[in-house]
Design an enzyme around this catalytic site. Structure first.
Site, PDB file in Angstrom:
ATOM      1  CG  ASP A 125     -12.700   4.103  54.500  1.00  0.00           C
ATOM      2  OD1 ASP A 125     -12.450   3.722  53.341  1.00  0.00           O
ATOM      3  OD2 ASP A 125     -12.332   3.478  55.510  1.00  0.00           O
ATOM      4  CG  ASP A 154     -10.385   3.198  58.920  1.00  0.00           C
ATOM      5  OD1 ASP A 154      -9.589   2.263  59.114  1.00  0.00           O
ATOM      6  OD2 ASP A 154     -10.880   3.429  57.800  1.00  0.00           O
TER       7      ASP A 154
END
Length: 222
Positions: free
Chosen positions: A14, A177
Site C-alpha cells: 500500500d 496499514d
C-alpha cells in the site's frame, strides 16, 4: 529477511500510511477544497481518519463532516474537482517517507522480489510521488484506485498483479496499514503483513487479524 518472506515471490505494498505519511498534503488539499465552498476546514487528525478508501470517499467524508449531512451531487462534484486540483498542485510539499521504507524497498528489489504498488489513491498521483522520492524503479507495477474496475478491499487489484507475473497467491504478501489492505489480502489468498502507524480509522490494525504486525518496514529485511 523476515520469516514471513519464506516462499514469497511477489510483495504488494500500500502507499498512504504504509510507505508515506501523506496526511499533511491531503489535509491542505481538503481544506482548500472545502474553503472554496465556504465550508469549515478540517484538522489533520480528522483527515487522517478519513483516508483509506480513495479520494472520492475522502472528499465525501469531509463534506459530510462540514455539513452535518451527506452532500448533494452538485456540491460533491465541485468539491471533488477542487480537491484534485489543489492536491495535484502540491502532492509532495509536506509528505514524507516513513523510516525504513526506502531501505526495505531497495533491499527487497535487489534480492529479486517482484514489488508492486496497490493503492486506492487515484493513479494520476502515483508517479509524481514516487518520482519525488526516487522510488519509481522499485516497482514492477503500480495500480491506483481507478486503475481497475474495483479497488481495495476488493481482491481484484491483488489478483490482477499476481496473474500479471504468473505468481500464485500463496507466494504473495500484502503489506499495508488499514483493514482494507488486510481484507483485500485475505480475500486474494495473500499472506498479510500490517503496520500499526498508518491510517486505520482509529482502530488498532491487529483487530483485522493480519498474519503479522511489524513496527517498521525495516524489520522486514532484518
Amino acid at each position: 529477511m523476515h520469516p514471513l518472506l519464506h516462499g514469497k515471490r511477489l510483495i504488494a505494498f500500500d502507499l498512504d500510511g504504509t510507505l508515506i505519511d501523506s496526511v499533511p498534503d491531503l489535509t491542505v488539499a481538503v481544506a482548500h477544497a472545502l474553503a472554496d465552498q465556504r465550508l469549515t476546514m478540517p484538522t489533520a487528525d480528522k483527515v487522517r481518519d478519513w483516508v483509506g478508501n480513495g479520494a472520492a470517499v475522502l472528499v465525501e467524508r469531509a463534506l459530510t463532516w462540514a455539513l452535518g449531512t451527506p452532500p448533494d451531487a452538485t456540491l460533491f462534484d465541485r468539491a471533488y474537482a477542487g480537491f484534485l486540483h489543489h492536491y495535484a498542485e502540491a502532492p509532495n510539499q509536506l509528505t514524507v517517507l516513513y523510516p525504513g521504507a526506502e531501505q526495505a524497498l531497495t533491499t527487497l528489489r535487489e534480492a529479486g522480489y517482484i514489488l508492486v504498488l496497490i493503492t486506492n489513491k487515484p493513479e494520476r498521483f502515483i508517479a509524481p510521488i514516487l518520482d519525488h522520492f526516487n522510488l519509481n524503479a522499485c516497482f514492477a507495477l503500480c495500480l491506483g484506485g481507478d486503475s481497475l474496475a474495483e479497488k481495495k478491499p476488493s481482491p481484484l487489484p491483488l489478483l490482477y498483479a499476481a496473474k500479471a507475473y504468473g505468481v500464485a497467491p500463496t507466494e504473495c504478501l500484502m503489506v499495508g496499514d488499514s483493514r482494507h489492505d488486510i481484507a483485500a489480502g485475505k480475500a486474494a489468498g495473500f499472506t498479510t503483513l500490517a503496520l500499526p502507524y498508518g491510517y486505520n480509522h482509529g482502530e488498532p490494525i491487529s483487530h483485522s487479524g493480519p498474519d503479522a504486525v511489524l513496527t517498521s518496514l525495516a524489520e522486514l529485511i532484518a
